[in-house]
Scaffold this active site. Sequence first.
Site, PDB file in Angstrom:
ATOM      1  N   PHE A  12       0.749  -1.260  -0.232  1.00  0.00           N
ATOM      2  CA  PHE A  12      -0.045   0.051  -0.083  1.00  0.00           C
ATOM      3  C   PHE A  12       0.934   1.135  -0.085  1.00  0.00           C
ATOM      4  O   PHE A  12       0.857   2.157  -0.875  1.00  0.00           O
ATOM      5  CB  PHE A  12      -0.857  -0.303   1.311  1.00  0.00           C
ATOM      6  CG  PHE A  12      -1.597   1.235   1.742  1.00  0.00           C
ATOM      7  CD1 PHE A  12      -2.107   1.983   0.779  1.00  0.00           C
ATOM      8  CD2 PHE A  12      -1.285   1.398   2.927  1.00  0.00           C
ATOM      9  CE1 PHE A  12      -2.723   3.327   1.193  1.00  0.00           C
ATOM     10  CE2 PHE A  12      -1.650   2.964   3.411  1.00  0.00           C
ATOM     11  CZ  PHE A  12      -2.488   3.569   2.411  1.00  0.00           C
ATOM     12  N   VAL A  13       1.481   1.606   1.111  1.00  0.00           N
ATOM     13  CA  VAL A  13       2.442   2.676   1.153  1.00  0.00           C
ATOM     14  C   VAL A  13       3.554   2.648   0.385  1.00  0.00           C
ATOM     15  O   VAL A  13       3.778   3.792  -0.633  1.00  0.00           O
ATOM     16  CB  VAL A  13       3.072   2.979   2.573  1.00  0.00           C
ATOM     17  CG1 VAL A  13       4.012   4.306   2.679  1.00  0.00           C
ATOM     18  CG2 VAL A  13       1.947   2.983   3.627  1.00  0.00           C
ATOM     19  N   THR A  36       2.027  -9.667   1.058  1.00  0.00           N
ATOM     20  CA  THR A  36       0.685  -8.853   1.497  1.00  0.00           C
ATOM     21  C   THR A  36       0.653  -7.672   0.354  1.00  0.00           C
ATOM     22  O   THR A  36      -0.352  -7.004   0.488  1.00  0.00           O
ATOM     23  CB  THR A  36       0.741  -8.142   2.823  1.00  0.00           C
ATOM     24  OG1 THR A  36       2.204  -7.474   2.965  1.00  0.00           O
ATOM     25  CG2 THR A  36       0.948  -9.382   3.865  1.00  0.00           C
ATOM     26  N   GLY A  37       1.604  -7.653  -0.419  1.00  0.00           N
ATOM     27  CA  GLY A  37       1.234  -6.664  -1.524  1.00  0.00           C
ATOM     28  C   GLY A  37       1.052  -7.293  -2.941  1.00  0.00           C
ATOM     29  O   GLY A  37       0.957  -8.807  -2.831  1.00  0.00           O
ATOM     30  N   ASN A 100      19.662  -7.445   6.171  1.00  0.00           N
ATOM     31  CA  ASN A 100      20.097  -7.706   4.731  1.00  0.00           C
ATOM     32  C   ASN A 100      19.763  -6.137   3.995  1.00  0.00           C
ATOM     33  O   ASN A 100      20.620  -5.813   3.127  1.00  0.00           O
ATOM     34  CB  ASN A 100      19.167  -8.599   4.023  1.00  0.00           C
ATOM     35  CG  ASN A 100      19.388 -10.048   4.452  1.00  0.00           C
ATOM     36  OD1 ASN A 100      20.620 -10.205   4.862  1.00  0.00           O
ATOM     37  ND2 ASN A 100      18.443 -10.883   4.645  1.00  0.00           N
ATOM     38  N   TYR A 146       4.892  -7.776  15.724  1.00  0.00           N
ATOM     39  CA  TYR A 146       4.968  -6.769  14.935  1.00  0.00           C
ATOM     40  C   TYR A 146       5.794  -5.732  15.634  1.00  0.00           C
ATOM     41  O   TYR A 146       6.800  -5.018  14.956  1.00  0.00           O
ATOM     42  CB  TYR A 146       3.651  -6.094  14.423  1.00  0.00           C
ATOM     43  CG  TYR A 146       3.751  -4.884  13.697  1.00  0.00           C
ATOM     44  CD1 TYR A 146       4.273  -4.955  12.332  1.00  0.00           C
ATOM     45  CD2 TYR A 146       3.084  -3.600  14.023  1.00  0.00           C
ATOM     46  CE1 TYR A 146       4.397  -3.893  11.578  1.00  0.00           C
ATOM     47  CE2 TYR A 146       3.037  -2.531  13.029  1.00  0.00           C
ATOM     48  CZ  TYR A 146       3.543  -2.604  11.905  1.00  0.00           C
ATOM     49  OH  TYR A 146       3.706  -1.521  10.777  1.00  0.00           O
TER      50      TYR A 146
HETATM   51  P1  NAD Z   1       1.619  -3.844   3.188  1.00  0.00           P
HETATM   52  O1  NAD Z   1       1.462  -4.991   3.506  1.00  0.00           O
HETATM   53  O2  NAD Z   1       0.574  -3.103   2.224  1.00  0.00           O
HETATM   54  O3  NAD Z   1       2.928  -3.655   2.344  1.00  0.00           O
HETATM   55  C1  NAD Z   1       4.085  -4.374   2.655  1.00  0.00           C
HETATM   56  C2  NAD Z   1       4.942  -4.851   1.602  1.00  0.00           C
HETATM   57  O4  NAD Z   1       5.805  -5.550   2.193  1.00  0.00           O
HETATM   58  C3  NAD Z   1       4.055  -5.720   0.872  1.00  0.00           C
HETATM   59  O5  NAD Z   1       3.994  -5.720  -0.685  1.00  0.00           O
HETATM   60  C4  NAD Z   1       4.671  -7.277   1.233  1.00  0.00           C
HETATM   61  O6  NAD Z   1       4.440  -8.103   0.188  1.00  0.00           O
HETATM   62  C5  NAD Z   1       6.056  -6.976   1.321  1.00  0.00           C
HETATM   63  N1  NAD Z   1       6.920  -7.730   2.255  1.00  0.00           N
HETATM   64  C6  NAD Z   1       6.517  -8.631   3.290  1.00  0.00           C
HETATM   65  N2  NAD Z   1       7.338  -9.102   3.674  1.00  0.00           N
HETATM   66  C7  NAD Z   1       8.179  -9.310   2.685  1.00  0.00           C
HETATM   67  C8  NAD Z   1       9.510  -9.922   2.662  1.00  0.00           C
HETATM   68  N3  NAD Z   1       9.932 -10.779   3.706  1.00  0.00           N
HETATM   69  N4  NAD Z   1      10.234  -9.616   1.586  1.00  0.00           N
HETATM   70  C9  NAD Z   1       9.785  -8.952   0.521  1.00  0.00           C
HETATM   71  N5  NAD Z   1       8.776  -8.026   0.719  1.00  0.00           N
HETATM   72  C10 NAD Z   1       7.983  -8.413   1.742  1.00  0.00           C
HETATM   73  O7  NAD Z   1       1.889  -2.669   4.156  1.00  0.00           O
HETATM   74  P2  NAD Z   1       1.719  -1.140   4.206  1.00  0.00           P
HETATM   75  O8  NAD Z   1       0.668  -0.445   5.204  1.00  0.00           O
HETATM   76  O9  NAD Z   1       2.049  -0.361   3.036  1.00  0.00           O
HETATM   77  O10 NAD Z   1       3.159  -0.773   5.291  1.00  0.00           O
HETATM   78  C11 NAD Z   1       4.551  -0.296   4.618  1.00  0.00           C
HETATM   79  C12 NAD Z   1       5.323  -0.290   5.678  1.00  0.00           C
HETATM   80  O11 NAD Z   1       4.926   0.855   6.537  1.00  0.00           O
HETATM   81  C13 NAD Z   1       5.382  -1.390   6.712  1.00  0.00           C
HETATM   82  O12 NAD Z   1       6.957  -1.536   7.279  1.00  0.00           O
HETATM   83  C14 NAD Z   1       4.901  -0.868   7.998  1.00  0.00           C
HETATM   84  O13 NAD Z   1       5.302  -1.398   9.148  1.00  0.00           O
HETATM   85  C15 NAD Z   1       5.120   0.855   7.939  1.00  0.00           C
HETATM   86  N6  NAD Z   1       3.813   1.368   8.415  1.00  0.00           N
HETATM   87  C16 NAD Z   1       2.582   1.454   7.781  1.00  0.00           C
HETATM   88  C17 NAD Z   1       1.526   2.311   8.396  1.00  0.00           C
HETATM   89  C18 NAD Z   1       0.209   2.284   7.791  1.00  0.00           C
HETATM   90  O14 NAD Z   1      -0.687   3.039   8.349  1.00  0.00           O
HETATM   91  N7  NAD Z   1      -0.188   1.646   6.532  1.00  0.00           N
HETATM   92  C19 NAD Z   1       1.641   2.683   9.720  1.00  0.00           C
HETATM   93  C20 NAD Z   1       2.808   2.256  10.451  1.00  0.00           C
HETATM   94  C21 NAD Z   1       3.833   1.882   9.713  1.00  0.00           C
END
Ligand code: NAD
Length: 310
Positions: A12-13, A36-37, A100, A146
């Site tokens: 998402f982000v 999750t993406g 990594n 988390y």
């Molecule tokens: P999301 O689940 O939409 O995106 C996470 C992405 O990481 C996905 O595309 C997933 O496939 C990928 N991913 C997960 N594990 C992986 C791995 N081992 N190797 C490669 N890719 C991997 O979540 P988001 O909401 O977009 O969040 C993105 C980041 O921002 C995260 O680190 C999250 O902790 C941080 N964050 C988001 C929010 C929010 O409100 N959305 C708030 C605080 C922090």
Amino acid sequence: MANILVTGGAGFVGSHLVARYLDMGHRVFCVDNFLTGSRENLTEYEDDSNLEVIEHDVTTPFDAPETVAVVIHLASPASPIDYLRYPIETLGAGSLGTLNALNLARSRGARFVLTSTSEVYGDPDVHPQPETYWGNVNPIGPRSVYDEAKRFSEALTTAFRLHRDTNTGIVRLFNCFGPKMRGNDGRAVPTFIMQALRGEPVTVAGDGSQTRSLCYVDDIVEGIVRFTESDHSGPLNLGNPDEVSVLELAKEIIRFTGAKSSVDFVERPQDDPERRLPDIALAKSQLEWEPKVTRAEGLARTINWFEAHR
Ligand code: NAD
């Protein structure tokens, strides 16, 4: 034009961040295992020769061009439903994945930015939460996979700055919302929108008096870009201090969608934070950043996107 590497860029982000860097004319390497993406989040850019999508799990080492200027590490399940479904993967992304990504940034002399989270504050007993607050986290509760993964990521990032001569920074994102969230990811905004659009009852946890502070994704992306361009080590909060109760949010979404949905009260998850309120004084003074998109405007844009994509 620089080479930017974004882990988790298909989420998402991440997908909004990738889009922003492509629009700025940079070359972007997106490393994602699609846990999750999805690739669909980047379909508008699939013909853009400046985007390279690399399918890879960051818990094993990965490579990149010699000249990467910036590594932004987002890869991690992020919604409660996702990290409860993938607890070990979440701990892996925050530990081995961060290691990594840091090693890669160090080997290239690149700036490394960790997207941490307001969850490092746990269920806070200080409001609003400044960066100096150490948090109130249950280390063995259901959310710990988390919260503690992110706290470990922050410690590792700081250790690379202090002991491995790496230019690192930590941003702590508070709840953010917008297009490209998954309707079933369990977070309040997409859940309420999907329920309202289907005409189903909107399910509010507890009595709905717990609060959230919601930041529109474009504002968060602007903050990440400004922080990345700075030399700031952080941690630095990015979020919108416009606080709203979960019940009020549900009612707003019902009103904005024009739905006839009722509100149903359901059981509150364990360790669900009572209040979330960012102190963004540091971001204002260091980055001249503050959110521009109101909750009403952000919700309208998000509802439009869900109407078109559900
Ligand atoms: P999301 O689940 O939409 O995106 C996470 C992405 O990481 C996905 O595309 C997933 O496939 C990928 N991913 C997960 N594990 C992986 C791995 N081992 N190797 C490669 N890719 C991997 O979540 P988001 O909401 O977009 O969040 C993105 C980041 O921002 C995260 O680190 C999250 O902790 C941080 N964050 C988001 C929010 C929010 O409100 N959305 C708030 C605080 C922090």
